[in-house]
Design an enzyme around this catalytic site. Structure first.
Site, mmCIF file in Angstrom:
data_model
loop_
_atom_site.group_PDB
_atom_site.id
_atom_site.type_symbol
_atom_site.label_atom_id
_atom_site.label_comp_id
_atom_site.label_asym_id
_atom_site.label_seq_id
_atom_site.Cartn_x
_atom_site.Cartn_y
_atom_site.Cartn_z
ATOM 1 C CG HIS A 17 0.419 8.350 2.397
ATOM 2 N ND1 HIS A 17 1.010 7.293 1.730
ATOM 3 C CD2 HIS A 17 -0.694 7.843 2.996
ATOM 4 C CE1 HIS A 17 0.278 6.205 1.901
ATOM 5 N NE2 HIS A 17 -0.757 6.512 2.668
ATOM 6 C CG HIS B 107 -3.115 7.343 5.731
ATOM 7 N ND1 HIS B 107 -3.751 7.197 4.530
ATOM 8 C CD2 HIS B 107 -3.796 8.324 6.407
ATOM 9 C CE1 HIS B 107 -4.777 8.037 4.465
ATOM 10 N NE2 HIS B 107 -4.819 8.726 5.583
ATOM 11 C CG ASP C 216 -1.239 1.810 5.974
ATOM 12 O OD1 ASP C 216 -1.409 3.026 6.134
ATOM 13 O OD2 ASP C 216 -1.564 1.215 4.923
ATOM 14 C CG HIS C 217 2.010 3.985 3.915
ATOM 15 N ND1 HIS C 217 2.477 3.599 2.671
ATOM 16 C CD2 HIS C 217 0.700 3.638 3.936
ATOM 17 C CE1 HIS C 217 1.499 3.048 1.975
ATOM 18 N NE2 HIS C 217 0.405 3.074 2.719
ATOM 19 C CG HIS D 266 -4.326 8.284 -0.362
ATOM 20 N ND1 HIS D 266 -5.212 7.279 -0.695
ATOM 21 C CD2 HIS D 266 -3.947 8.043 0.920
ATOM 22 C CE1 HIS D 266 -5.351 6.464 0.354
ATOM 23 N NE2 HIS D 266 -4.600 6.919 1.343
ATOM 24 C CG ASP E 41 -2.003 4.283 0.171
ATOM 25 O OD1 ASP E 41 -1.158 3.413 -0.135
ATOM 26 O OD2 ASP E 41 -2.602 4.308 1.256
ATOM 27 C CG HIS F 49 -1.079 -0.649 -0.308
ATOM 28 N ND1 HIS F 49 -2.403 -0.278 -0.270
ATOM 29 C CD2 HIS F 49 -0.489 -0.035 0.744
ATOM 30 C CE1 HIS F 49 -2.610 0.538 0.752
ATOM 31 N NE2 HIS F 49 -1.455 0.701 1.394
#
Length: 312
Positions: free
Chosen positions: A62, A64, A66-67, A140, A210, A269
């Protein structure tokens, strides 16, 4: 087949854990696959046994940061490594646009073909040279997916007794059947699926982005050896946060794993609030109360082999 945990933190890194990145390597291929690529992933790869040169597929769950914030640096590292072979890039459209924009603004020209596959347009399945990749929709705050990864490069063995019983003598056709090809023999068509079999059951893992609703995975668990799922909080802490996080807690995912009798559950995570020594114990205890199968709380640098189940 092995899982390499390069980043097991949620949201932001700490001294002991980097943000999301998990690699899958395969026994009969130097090629490997990466799921998610948070900031600093190229540094984590440098500490591992993996080489950017052999990274053949990058999958982003996805959009975001941090990914996905580590993508431009990793692609540059792959260029420096001398990579020339194409790389499959499976990601949301927005992440693909982010990468192309960054490459353009920094005038980085890749020496390999970055073959993009937008998740919004993918037909939920993609066959790569070394694995089968299936996409599972999760829930998510933004669209998120899990990747079901099944190995395909498994040597085959011949049903020698069956061949002999059918009067099929040895010859070049044996080799073709063992390689998975159907062949013509004395006016008959011999099917590899009938006269050969895999040396072991295809190993399979699901690596999740997530996800606040594990039940969305329920119809995709057939043949799965390991489920890798986020447990960002304990059950109590999740409800103390004060806003909708879109994340799971250790209790929720452990109850799901118990309900469907999963053989191995890997949690990762983790929120930075649990990164200090001993702080993961509440998550571990919470998961163990609901799930009695094999449980692993992943750490950065963990290499997890997936055992073979030999066929007869």
């Amino acid at each position: 087949m092995e899982l390499h945990f390069l980043g097991t933190s949620s949201g932001s890194p700490s001294r002991s854990r980097n943000v999301a990145a998990t690699a899958v390597s395969f026994e009969r291929s130097k090629a490997w696959l990466l799921v998610d690529c948070g900031e600093g992933t190229q540094h984590q790869i440098m500490k591992s046994q993996l080489s950017p040169y052999h990274l053949a597929a990058i999958c982003i769950t996805h959009l975001h940061g941090d990914h996905c914030y580590g993508l431009p640096g990793l692609l540059a590292a792959m260029m420096v490594s001398g990579r020339k072979e194409p790389v499959d890039f499976i990601a949301p459209k927005a992440v693909i646009a982010f990468v192309h924009s960054t490459l353009s603004l920094t005038e980085l020209v890749l020496p390999f073909d970055l073959r993009t596959h937008a998740l919004e347009e993918l037909q939920l399945s993609l066959r790569l040279e070394f694995c089968q990749l299936d996409v599972i929709a999760l829930r998510h705050r933004v669209p998120s997916v899990a990747f079901k990864i099944t190995e395909t490069l498994i040597p085959r063995k011949l049903h020698l007794e069956l061949l002999k019983a059918h009067g099929i003598t040895s010859g070049p056709h044996y080799n073709q059947l063992q390689r998975g090809f159907d062949v013509d023999y004395q006016d008959a068509r011999l099917r590899s699926a009938e006269y050969s079999y895999f040396s072991w059951q295809p190993r399979c893992v699901i690596i999740c982005g997530d996800n606040e609703k594990p039940e969305l995975l329920a119809n995709h668990l057939a043949g799965v050896d390991v489920l890798v799922h986020e447990a960002t909080f304990t059950h109590a802490d999740l409800h103390k946060v004060g806003y909708h996080t879109g994340h799971s807690d250790a209790k929720r995912i452990a109850e799901f794993a118990h309900k469907y009798q999963l053989p191995h559950l890997v949690l990762f995570h983790f929120s930075v609030r649990y990164h200090a020594e001993g702080m993961l114990e509440p998550l571990k205890r919470e998961a163990q109360r609901s799930f009695q199968g094999q449980l692993t709380l992943a750490e950065d640098g963990l290499i997890l082999p997936i055992a073979k189940q030999l066929t007869k």
